[in-house]
Design an enzyme around this catalytic site. Sequence first.
Site, mmCIF file in Angstrom:
data_model
loop_
_atom_site.group_PDB
_atom_site.id
_atom_site.type_symbol
_atom_site.label_atom_id
_atom_site.label_comp_id
_atom_site.label_asym_id
_atom_site.label_seq_id
_atom_site.Cartn_x
_atom_site.Cartn_y
_atom_site.Cartn_z
ATOM 1 N N ARG A 71 7.575 -11.989 0.538
ATOM 2 C CA ARG A 71 8.754 -12.186 -0.304
ATOM 3 C C ARG A 71 9.672 -10.968 -0.345
ATOM 4 N NH1 ARG A 71 4.955 -15.482 -1.708
ATOM 5 N NH2 ARG A 71 3.686 -13.647 -1.402
ATOM 6 N N THR A 72 9.098 -9.804 -0.597
ATOM 7 C CA THR A 72 9.961 -8.640 -0.826
ATOM 8 C C THR A 72 10.774 -8.330 0.431
ATOM 9 O OG1 THR A 72 8.339 -7.788 -2.377
ATOM 10 C CG2 THR A 72 10.016 -6.250 -1.611
ATOM 11 N N LYS A 101 2.175 8.211 15.114
ATOM 12 C CA LYS A 101 2.020 9.484 15.851
ATOM 13 C C LYS A 101 1.818 10.654 14.890
ATOM 14 C CE LYS A 101 5.419 7.831 19.218
ATOM 15 N NZ LYS A 101 6.761 8.070 19.753
ATOM 16 N N ARG A 122 8.679 0.130 1.630
ATOM 17 C CA ARG A 122 7.386 -0.140 0.976
ATOM 18 C C ARG A 122 6.367 0.824 1.557
ATOM 19 N NH1 ARG A 122 4.669 -5.894 -0.051
ATOM 20 N NH2 ARG A 122 6.129 -5.691 -1.782
ATOM 21 N N HIS A 150 6.682 -1.248 -8.568
ATOM 22 C CA HIS A 150 7.433 -2.218 -7.756
ATOM 23 C C HIS A 150 8.676 -2.593 -8.590
ATOM 24 C CE1 HIS A 150 8.469 -5.160 -4.901
ATOM 25 N NE2 HIS A 150 7.321 -5.793 -4.756
HETATM 26 N N1 ASP Z 1 3.741 -9.187 -4.027
HETATM 27 C C1 ASP Z 1 3.397 -8.291 -5.106
HETATM 28 C C2 ASP Z 1 3.285 -6.859 -4.615
HETATM 29 O O1 ASP Z 1 3.668 -6.583 -3.492
HETATM 30 C C3 ASP Z 1 2.187 -8.739 -5.844
HETATM 31 C C4 ASP Z 1 0.897 -8.767 -5.088
HETATM 32 O O2 ASP Z 1 0.855 -8.453 -3.892
HETATM 33 O O3 ASP Z 1 -0.097 -9.105 -5.720
HETATM 34 O O4 ASP Z 1 2.862 -6.020 -5.364
#
Ligand code: ASP
Length: 329
Positions: A71-72, A101, A122, A150
């Site tokens: 999703r993100t 590397k 991320r 997050h």
């Molecule tokens: N998608 C959310 C996260 O990246 C929640 C999860 O993974 O549980 O933190």
Amino acid sequence: MSGLSTEWAASTPVTTAPFPRHLVSADRLTRAHVETLFEQAEALRHAPRAETAQRWRGAVMGSLFYEPSTRTRMSFEAAALRLGLHVVGAENAREHSSAKKGERLSDTLRVVSSYVDLLVVRHHEDDALEAAAACSRVPVVSAGTGSGEHPTQALLDVYTLQREFGHVDGLRVSLFGDLRYGRTVHSLVRLLTKFRGVEVCMLAPAGLELPETLVREVRAAGITLWAADSLTEALADADVVYQTRVQAERLPADQRPTAGPVRIGPAELAQLPAHARILHPLPRVDELDPAIDTDPRAAYFRQVENGLFLRMAVLDRMLTETFGEGGMV
Ligand code: ASP
């Protein structure tokens, strides 16, 4: 599903504190920032697609994901494309960037920020991004850091509350599941401190409770927060149930909880008030029974959709901070 109430929109305060240069913690945002983002998300949701696609035409977003994401990453990338940006990046940066590397994150951000206008990152470590962002020439937006934070998930969670209830002040939120390693709840409780009279009740498996330092921090910021004695207590008076999965990938094998989170299914739903809503950052594993998906109180797929518009608003805000209200010249 309700939209923003006129009353709420009319009372939206003008942002006075500057928007943070980098968005790495929910704590850096003021209530005015949050409400401005919600207002913009709403505007972008209703704007003609052909118009939004011109808005940041020619700008470039960098996307670096050192951990898996559905999703993100896809909502950030879709948000960027809908705003007319181009996207470059690595969806598995641990393997397919110079991290493999041995390059340090700060060097990668220094380099990639020479190519792009903003960066979405991320990372698997809780704290690495904050320091590395200082080496970036462009704004950095966290897309989740280890079991730390997050912030854009919390923004879209609270945006969902605003849309579902027409307000956030005064809501009683029951947090379920892995509150220790789940980064979304860490950002969520921090963001909820920006609102008035929010109460937070927690029901976590033993060993997966909210970290004590965070409990102290959000209490000091004015949130009423307590551990529920029973499932009935956590459900019966809740306006919101925020369910989460156990972050199994972060738990050493010998620390796996003996009992998992409470599974919410039809029996639990029967104990929940009719006006309540169930949110989940997703992915779900076993903690939400698909049998409840069609109940109007199940808001988690609406929450996903809200994420797209909220992330469009975040990108739009960050680019406006760089290029000004007039857009790119
Ligand atoms: N998608 C959310 C996260 O990246 C929640 C999860 O993974 O549980 O933190």
